[in-house]
Scaffold this motif. Structure first.
Motif, PDB file in Angstrom:
ATOM      1  N   ASP A 230       0.836  -1.199   0.000  1.00 38.13           N
ATOM      2  CA  ASP A 230       0.000   0.000   0.000  1.00 38.13           C
ATOM      3  C   ASP A 230       0.871   1.249   0.000  1.00 38.13           C
ATOM      4  O   ASP A 230       1.964   1.274   0.559  1.00 38.13           O
ATOM      5  N   SER A 231       0.334   2.284  -0.625  1.00 35.18           N
ATOM      6  CA  SER A 231       1.015   3.578  -0.627  1.00 35.18           C
ATOM      7  C   SER A 231       1.057   4.142   0.779  1.00 35.18           C
ATOM      8  O   SER A 231       0.058   4.118   1.507  1.00 35.18           O
TER       9      SER A 231
ATOM     10  N   VAL B  64      -0.754  -0.057  -4.199  1.00 32.12           N
ATOM     11  CA  VAL B  64       0.088   0.528  -5.239  1.00 32.12           C
ATOM     12  C   VAL B  64      -0.324   0.034  -6.615  1.00 32.12           C
ATOM     13  O   VAL B  64      -0.295   0.786  -7.590  1.00 32.12           O
TER      14      VAL B  64
ATOM     15  N   ALA C  24       5.334  10.988  -5.229  1.00 29.98           N
ATOM     16  CA  ALA C  24       5.718   9.944  -4.277  1.00 29.98           C
ATOM     17  C   ALA C  24       7.156  10.126  -3.796  1.00 29.98           C
ATOM     18  O   ALA C  24       7.453   9.937  -2.613  1.00 29.98           O
TER      19      ALA C  24
ATOM     20  N   ASP D  63       7.463   8.107  -0.525  1.00 28.80           N
ATOM     21  CA  ASP D  63       6.492   7.010  -0.545  1.00 28.80           C
ATOM     22  C   ASP D  63       7.141   5.824  -1.258  1.00 28.80           C
ATOM     23  O   ASP D  63       6.976   5.620  -2.463  1.00 28.80           O
TER      24      ASP D  63
ATOM     25  N   PRO E  99       6.861   2.410  -1.497  1.00 30.97           N
ATOM     26  CA  PRO E  99       6.183   1.402  -2.332  1.00 30.97           C
ATOM     27  C   PRO E  99       5.766   1.945  -3.695  1.00 30.97           C
ATOM     28  O   PRO E  99       5.878   1.244  -4.704  1.00 30.97           O
ATOM     29  N   VAL E 100       5.298   3.183  -3.745  1.00 32.63           N
ATOM     30  CA  VAL E 100       4.862   3.758  -5.022  1.00 32.63           C
ATOM     31  C   VAL E 100       6.055   3.983  -5.943  1.00 32.63           C
ATOM     32  O   VAL E 100       6.000   3.668  -7.141  1.00 32.63           O
TER      33      VAL E 100
ATOM     34  N   GLY F 165       7.372   0.584  -7.135  1.00 35.66           N
ATOM     35  CA  GLY F 165       6.423   0.016  -8.092  1.00 35.66           C
ATOM     36  C   GLY F 165       6.483   0.715  -9.437  1.00 35.66           C
ATOM     37  O   GLY F 165       6.467   0.073 -10.490  1.00 35.66           O
TER      38      GLY F 165
END
Length: 323
Positions: A94-95, A102, A282, A287, A289-290, A293
Motif C-alpha cells: 500500500d502507498s 500501489v 511519491a 512514498d 512502495p509507489v 512500483g
C-alpha cells in the motif's frame, strides 16, 4: 535432422536474442529496485509519509504502531528482502501517503503515460524519416544548403532539454498565440507534450538514419532496382530504407525508454495525469512502495520494448544479411 525440422539458423538467432533480453529483465528490475530502495531510505525515514508528512505531530504510540504495521521496525536487510519478494509477486503493498494499493495506483496512472510515450515515439520516427529523406534527396543548386540546414536543426533538436523545449512551446502556442492548451486531458492537451517528447528523439534518430540512407541510395542493389525500372519511391521503401533503418530500429528500445523517463518531467510541466506525476509526488514524500512500483513498471516496459526492437530489426533486415 534437417534444417526445416530443427528450425533455421536465422530463427535460432532471434530466439536466442529474445531469451537473452528476457533473462536480462531480472537483472534490470533487481538493480533498479535496489538503487531506489536504498536511495530513498538514505533520504530520510518513510514514517513521515505514513503519518501524514512533516509536522503531523503524531504521538509516539501511533508512530510505533505504524512502524510495526508497515514492517519499518525490522532491520534494513529484512525490509529490503521483503520488498524484493513483493516485487517478485507483483504485490507492491500500500502507498504510505495515499493509503491505497500501489497496483491500483499504477493501473490508473500507467495508461496515460504509455499513450503519451507511444504517440511521441511515432511522431519522432515520422519527423526523423521526413527530415532524412528530404536531406538525402536534396539536389541542385540549393541541395547542400538544405542538407546543412536540416543537419543543424537535427543537432539542435537532439541536444535541447525537454523541459526547456516544453517551456518554449507553452509560452509560444499556449500563452502568446493561444492556439493550443498547455494543460488538459483531451486530444488538444496531448499535442504540446507529445511534441516536447518527440523532437529531441527525432533529432537523434535522424542523425543515426542519415549516413546509412545516403550510402544505401548509391548501393549496387539500389542501382540495380533503378535499372529494372523501379521508381525512386519504390527503391526507397523496398530497398534503401530497409537497410538504412536497421541501426535506428536497434536503438528504438532505448528511444522508447527515454520517452518513458522523459514523461516524468513533461507530465509535471504540463500538469498531465500519469506515472510521471505520480512518481514525482511519491518521491517528494518518500512514498517507497509507489516509487519502487513505478520504476519497476518502467523497467519492465523498457525490457519489453527492447525485445520488440530486436524482433523488429530481425524482421526488417533483408534476408540475405540476416544472421
Amino acid at each position: 535432422m534437417s534444417t526445416d525440422q530443427a528450425g533455421s539458423p536465422r530463427e535460432h538467432c532471434i530466439v536466442r536474442a529474445v531469451i537473452r533480453r528476457l533473462l536480462s529483465a531480472f537483472l534490470v528490475v533487481w538493480a533498479t529496485a535496489t538503487i531506489v530502495f536504498f536511495a530513498l531510505r538514505a533520504a530520510g525515514d518513510p514514517i513521515e509519509a505514513i503519518m501524514g508528512g512533516p509536522g503531523s505531530q503524531a504521538s509516539v504510540e501511533a508512530t510505533a504502531q505504524a512502524r510495526a504495521e508497515y514492517g519499518l521496525d525490522r532491520s534494513i536487510f529484512v525490509q529490503y528482502v521483503t520488498q524484493l519478494w513483493r516485487i517478485a509477486t507483483l504485490d507492491f503493498g500500500d502507498s504510505y501517503s495515499r493509503k491505497q494499493p500501489v497496483i491500483d495506483l499504477l493501473s490508473a496512472h500507467v495508461p496515460p503515460t504509455l499513450l503519451l510515450a507511444s504517440l511521441s515515439f511515432v511522431l519522432a520516427w515520422a519527423l526523423a524519416l521526413v527530415s532524412v529523406v528530404i536531406a538525402v534527396n536534396a539536389r541542385g543548386r540549393f541541395g547542400g544548403m538544405i542538407r546543412a540546414l536540416l543537419t543543424a536543426i537535427e543537432t539542435i533538436a537532439s541536444v535541447t532539454p525537454q523541459f526547456f523545449l516544453g517551456a518554449l512551446l507553452i509560452m509560444g502556442f499556449a500563452m502568446t498565440w493561444k492556439v493550443l492548451p498547455a494543460t488538459g486531458t483531451g486530444p488538444g492537451g496531448l499535442i504540446l507534450p507529445t511534441v516536447t517528447l518527440a523532437v529531441p528523439i527525432a533529432g537523434y534518430l535522424a542523425h543515426v538514419l542519415y549516413g546509412p540512407l545516403a550510402e544505401a541510395t548509391h548501393a549496387p542493389y539500389a542501382m540495380t532496382a533503378r535499372a529494372r525500372g523501379a521508381s525512386e519511391t519504390r527503391v526507397l521503401f523496398s530497398h534503401t530504407l530497409r537497410h538504412a533503418a536497421l541501426p535506428a530500429i536497434a536503438l528504438s528500445g532505448w528511444a522508447y525508454g527515454s520517452l518513458l523517463s522523459g514523461a516524468v518531467v513533461v507530465e509535471v510541466l504540463f500538469a498531465r495525469p500519469g506515472l510521471g506525476r505520480l512518481l514525482q509526488e511519491a518521491a517528494t514524500v518518500r512514498d517507497l512502495p509507489v516509487v519502487i512500483g513505478g520504476v519497476v513498471v518502467i523497467a519492465l516496459f523498457y525490457v519489453a520494448v527492447m525485445v520488440l526492437a530486436d524482433v523488429a530489426e530481425w524482421l526488417v533486415r533483408p534476408k540475405e544479411v540476416r544472421a
